[in-house]
Design an enzyme around this catalytic site. Structure first.
Site, PDB file in Angstrom:
ATOM      1  N   CYS A  28       0.842  -1.205   0.000  1.00  0.00           N
ATOM      2  CA  CYS A  28       0.000   0.000   0.000  1.00  0.00           C
ATOM      3  C   CYS A  28       0.882   1.263   0.000  1.00  0.00           C
ATOM      4  O   CYS A  28       1.544   1.548   0.991  1.00  0.00           O
ATOM      5  CB  CYS A  28      -0.903  -0.028   1.236  1.00  0.00           C
ATOM      6  N   CYS A  31       0.232   3.720   2.837  1.00  0.00           N
ATOM      7  CA  CYS A  31       0.706   3.215   4.127  1.00  0.00           C
ATOM      8  C   CYS A  31       2.199   3.473   4.276  1.00  0.00           C
ATOM      9  O   CYS A  31       2.670   3.887   5.341  1.00  0.00           O
ATOM     10  CB  CYS A  31       0.436   1.708   4.249  1.00  0.00           C
TER      11      CYS A  31
END
Length: 106
Positions: A28, A31
């Site tokens: 991600c 993230c």
């Protein structure tokens, strides 16, 4: 940040007086972007216990908690969810900090 290791561990940690679960995944990009600011936020909000939850390892838990976007944050106190910051959008350090401050008041 400590990592959640099992569903049993999840049930143990959410029973505390203030636990933050950060749902994330290595693939991600949003993230990864916030990773460097997390230690600073953990230090600032040291009265909360922080745990990283790998979304891929805990997909059933994500479904149960209705965490459909990452990174996402849930705060638990004494076994009950009290606040959430769940969306598919990128989160800034300032937004996460404000969320954690709000969570302490709940």
């Amino acid at each position: 940040m400590k990592e959640l290791t099992s569903i049993e561990h999840y049930h143990d940690v959410i029973g505390g007086e203030g636990t933050v679960l950060m749902f994330s995944a290595g693939w991600c990009p949003d993230c990864v972007v916030i990773e460097p600011v997390l230690p600073e936020l953990e230090e600032k909000h040291s009265d909360l216990a922080f745990y990283k939850v790998n979304r891929d390892d805990f997909i059933e838990l994500c479904q149960e908690l209705e965490v459909f976007g990452i990174p996402s944050f849930l705060v638990f106190k004494n076994g009950k969810e009290v606040h959430r910051f769940v969306s598919k959008d990128r989160k800034t350090k300032e937004e996460i900090d404000a969320f954690l401050s709000e969570a302490k008041e709940k």
